[in-house]
Design a protein around this motif. Structure first.
Motif, short mmCIF file in Angstrom:
data_model
loop_
_atom_site.label_atom_id
_atom_site.label_comp_id
_atom_site.label_asym_id
_atom_site.label_seq_id
_atom_site.Cartn_x
_atom_site.Cartn_y
_atom_site.Cartn_z
N GLN A 6 0.85 -1.18 0.00
CA GLN A 6 0.00 0.00 0.00
C GLN A 6 0.89 1.24 0.00
OE1 GLN A 6 -2.60 0.44 3.36
NE2 GLN A 6 -4.27 1.05 2.02
N ASP A 10 -2.09 6.18 -0.39
CA ASP A 10 -3.27 5.34 -0.21
C ASP A 10 -3.65 5.25 1.27
OD1 ASP A 10 -3.16 4.91 -2.93
OD2 ASP A 10 -2.20 2.95 -2.75
N ALA A 14 -7.09 6.59 3.04
CA ALA A 14 -7.89 5.70 3.88
C ALA A 14 -8.08 6.29 5.26
CB ALA A 14 -7.23 4.32 3.97
N GLN A 127 -13.85 4.87 0.63
CA GLN A 127 -12.96 3.86 1.21
C GLN A 127 -13.12 2.53 0.48
OE1 GLN A 127 -13.86 3.72 5.38
NE2 GLN A 127 -11.73 3.46 5.90
N ARG A 128 -14.35 2.13 0.27
CA ARG A 128 -14.63 0.85 -0.40
C ARG A 128 -14.10 0.87 -1.83
NH1 ARG A 128 -20.07 0.32 0.35
NH2 ARG A 128 -19.61 -0.49 2.40
N ARG A 131 -10.29 0.62 -1.80
CA ARG A 131 -9.79 -0.73 -1.48
C ARG A 131 -9.91 -1.67 -2.66
NH1 ARG A 131 -12.91 -2.35 3.53
NH2 ARG A 131 -13.69 -0.28 3.38
N ARG A 132 -10.92 -1.49 -3.47
CA ARG A 132 -11.13 -2.38 -4.63
C ARG A 132 -10.14 -2.10 -5.75
NH1 ARG A 132 -17.61 -2.01 -5.27
NH2 ARG A 132 -18.15 -3.13 -3.36
#
Length: 141
Positions: A6, A10, A14, A127-128, A131-132
């Motif tokens: 990460q 990033d 987050a 956030q979702r 993460r994807r």
């Protein structure tokens, strides 16, 4: 199977989304309970929490945090889904805080509560989406 590395940016996005969603939910709860709190604050010795300056300062902070976090997220994942929830949320918060209904207790509380929930949802959605998204050969940026 090892986790993908990460990047520092990033992690910052987050963390900003975590802080933003938590703060927005706290704001929404505060605004929803504000009519009751308004009567209790002086008795508890914390009437400064009902300060217009404090509220407007928080609105400005939430706006800067949300916009910077979601724009950085958009640059990473390229989806407008989080921003589509953020914009109406911020509009409601700004109208509730700076608009003509600011001093009308119930409409103000409703505007701020709904706006705060939308801002929190936009952070969670960002956030979702972040993460994807995986940086790799198929990444367009």
């Amino acid at each position: 199977m090892s986790a993908l590395p990460q990047f520092p940016a990033d992690r910052l996005i987050a963390r900003a989304d975590q802080v933003g969603s938590a703060a927005s939910f706290v704001c929404a709860v505060h605004c929803a309970s504000f009519p009751v709190l308004l009567a209790l604050l002086p008795a508890l010795g914390v009437s400064f929490l009902a300060s217009e300056l404090l509220e407007r300062s928080f609105v400005l902070f939430a706006t800067v945090l949300a916009l910077s976090s979601l724009i950085a997220g958009y640059r990473r994942h390229g989806s407008l889904k989080a921003l589509q929830v953020l914009v109406p949320g911020l509009a409601l918060i700004w109208f509730g805080s700076f608009g003509p209904l600011h001093h009308d207790l119930i409409p103000h509380a409703v505007l701020m509560t709904v706006g705060g929930v939308l801002v929190a949802v936009s952070h969670l959605r960002n956030q979702r989406l972040s993460r994807r998204h995986v940086h790799g050969p198929a990444c367009a940026h």
